[in-house]
Design a protein around this motif. Structure first.
Motif, PDB file in Angstrom:
ATOM      1  N   VAL A  48      30.969  22.298  51.758  1.00  8.93           N
ATOM      2  CA  VAL A  48      29.705  22.856  52.225  1.00  8.93           C
ATOM      3  C   VAL A  48      29.852  24.346  52.525  1.00  8.93           C
ATOM      4  O   VAL A  48      28.918  25.133  52.310  1.00  8.93           O
ATOM      5  CB  VAL A  48      29.191  22.084  53.465  1.00  8.93           C
ATOM      6  N   VAL A  77      18.513  16.690  49.513  1.00 10.68           N
ATOM      7  CA  VAL A  77      19.943  16.694  49.819  1.00 10.68           C
ATOM      8  C   VAL A  77      20.450  15.263  50.037  1.00 10.68           C
ATOM      9  O   VAL A  77      21.494  14.871  49.508  1.00 10.68           O
ATOM     10  CB  VAL A  77      20.216  17.566  51.059  1.00 10.68           C
ATOM     11  N   ARG A  83      21.885  23.379  50.357  1.00 14.25           N
ATOM     12  CA  ARG A  83      20.697  23.627  49.538  1.00 14.25           C
ATOM     13  C   ARG A  83      19.920  24.782  50.167  1.00 14.25           C
ATOM     14  O   ARG A  83      19.552  24.721  51.338  1.00 14.25           O
ATOM     15  CB  ARG A  83      19.834  22.370  49.477  1.00 14.25           C
ATOM     16  N   LEU A 137      27.025  19.186  51.014  1.00 21.41           N
ATOM     17  CA  LEU A 137      25.998  19.831  50.212  1.00 21.41           C
ATOM     18  C   LEU A 137      25.379  20.996  50.977  1.00 21.41           C
ATOM     19  O   LEU A 137      25.282  20.966  52.210  1.00 21.41           O
ATOM     20  CB  LEU A 137      24.900  18.837  49.838  1.00 21.41           C
ATOM     21  N   ARG A 154      30.019  26.256  49.133  1.00 19.14           N
ATOM     22  CA  ARG A 154      28.682  26.302  48.537  1.00 19.14           C
ATOM     23  C   ARG A 154      27.783  27.308  49.253  1.00 19.14           C
ATOM     24  O   ARG A 154      27.008  28.036  48.621  1.00 19.14           O
ATOM     25  CB  ARG A 154      28.048  24.914  48.586  1.00 19.14           C
ATOM     26  N   GLU A 188      20.653  13.428  46.721  1.00 18.42           N
ATOM     27  CA  GLU A 188      21.825  13.835  45.943  1.00 18.42           C
ATOM     28  C   GLU A 188      23.107  13.254  46.522  1.00 18.42           C
ATOM     29  O   GLU A 188      24.003  12.838  45.785  1.00 18.42           O
ATOM     30  CB  GLU A 188      21.899  15.363  45.886  1.00 18.42           C
ATOM     31  N   ALA A 189      23.206  13.222  47.850  1.00 21.39           N
ATOM     32  CA  ALA A 189      24.403  12.696  48.483  1.00 21.39           C
ATOM     33  C   ALA A 189      24.618  11.221  48.160  1.00 21.39           C
ATOM     34  O   ALA A 189      25.751  10.745  48.043  1.00 21.39           O
ATOM     35  CB  ALA A 189      24.318  12.884  50.005  1.00 21.39           C
TER      36      ALA A 189
END
Length: 316
Positions: A90, A310, A229, A227, A93, A313-314
């Motif tokens: 995270v 999110v 975003r 993640l 990213r 997607e996880a």
């Protein structure tokens, strides 16, 4: 730019002592934010202390299985570190979402945490701003508020914190290591590092005058899916309207922090109990008591939708 004096520090304690001797002195490393503020005369430090020569550019394991990130580690190197990419994705990213490659090559870990708001009224010295001149008023209130805070704001300030990295650090439960002017060390949990505006929006963090950040430590890896975003007005090099940093476990539990909605990275641990139930209850808990304007009310549904994306997607 106003005239200033300059020196190079040779140790963290020396740098902190030098800053304490000159009221208004500033540390400089990458300078990606400070120099812009000096050119606009928003910051007018009488003295700059160059800390680039200090041995604070390493990423090292800690005894408890975490990582210690030196204050001078450049954003590019931190994002590319194999341990960060593997165990703290995270953070990697968030850093890659944060700026251009040129800026990441210069910007440091400590400097990223200390960024000042990008509120346009803060940058316009013709406009009153309580962050620039305490007590002068907040021009953003009643102005254009598309990028402004919806939670944690006050009657004195509705600015947001611009850092992407800090949002990831908050969800990771990082801690900030410092050295005070007398040489004493201190550890500040990231949850306590950035301040909400209240009546003193010019006080943005917990640092004392002259206190120098030397490192940021991360606890042992939390596992799960990491993640980040970021929703912004253009595809690159823009600050977040809303960002979501999340660590999601297999059972749907996890952690979440928001950017672009408050004066600091926004995380409410109590709201995370709602994550297994889905994005809607979790977002409602995170934004409970939100105070919006016609210009930024869209952020409330945007947080829910971004969090839903999110979480989806996880779960694969």
């Amino acid at each position: 730019m106003k005239p200033f004096t300059y020196e190079r520090a040779h140790s963290p304690a020396e740098a902190a002592s030098a800053a304490a001797r000159t009221p208004g002195a500033r540390f400089i490393a990458g300078g990606t934010n400070l120099l812009d503020l000096m050119k606009l005369q928003i910051e007018t430090p009488p003295h700059l202390i160059d800390v680039n020569g200090l041995a604070l550019a390493k990423i090292e394991p800690t005894a408890d299985g975490g990582l210690r990130i030196g204050a001078l580690v450049r954003n590019t190197d931190l994002a590319a570190d194999a341990r960060v990419r593997r165990d703290y994705a995270v953070l990697s990213r968030a850093l890659l979402a944060g700026a251009s490659g040129q800026l990441r090559n210069a910007a440091t870990t400590a400097g990223n945490l200390l960024q000042r708001t990008r509120c346009p009224y803060f940058y316009d010295t013709n406009q009153p701003c309580n962050k620039r001149r305490p007590g002068s008023g907040c021009s953003a209130i009643g102005g254009v508020t598309r990028h402004h805070a919806i939670v944690g704001a006050s009657e004195a300030c509705i600015a947001t914190h611009p850092s992407d990295m800090a949002v990831a650090m908050r969800v990771l439960d990082a801690a900030v290591e410092t050295v005070r002017p007398g040489g004493a060390a201190r550890v500040i949990p990231i949850a306590d590092f950035h301040k909400l505006p209240g009546n003193t929006p010019h006080i943005e963090n917990a640092l004392e005058p002259g206190e120098l950040i030397v490192a940021v430590t991360l606890p042992k890896p939390a596992g799960g899916v990491h993640l980040y975003r970021k929703v912004r007005d253009r595809a690159s090099y823009a600050f977040a309207l809303v960002s979501v940093a999340a660590i999601v476990q297999r059972d749907g539990s996890g952690r979440v922090a928001l950017g672009g909605v408050a004066h600091k990275p926004w995380r409410l641990e109590a709201a995370e109990h709602e994550l297994p139930r889905g994005a809607r209850p979790a977002a409602a808990a995170l934004l409970a008591g939100a105070r919006t304007t016609p210009g930024n009310a869209f952020k409330v549904p945007l947080v829910e939708r971004t969090l839903a994306s999110v979480l989806s997607e996880a779960k694969g």
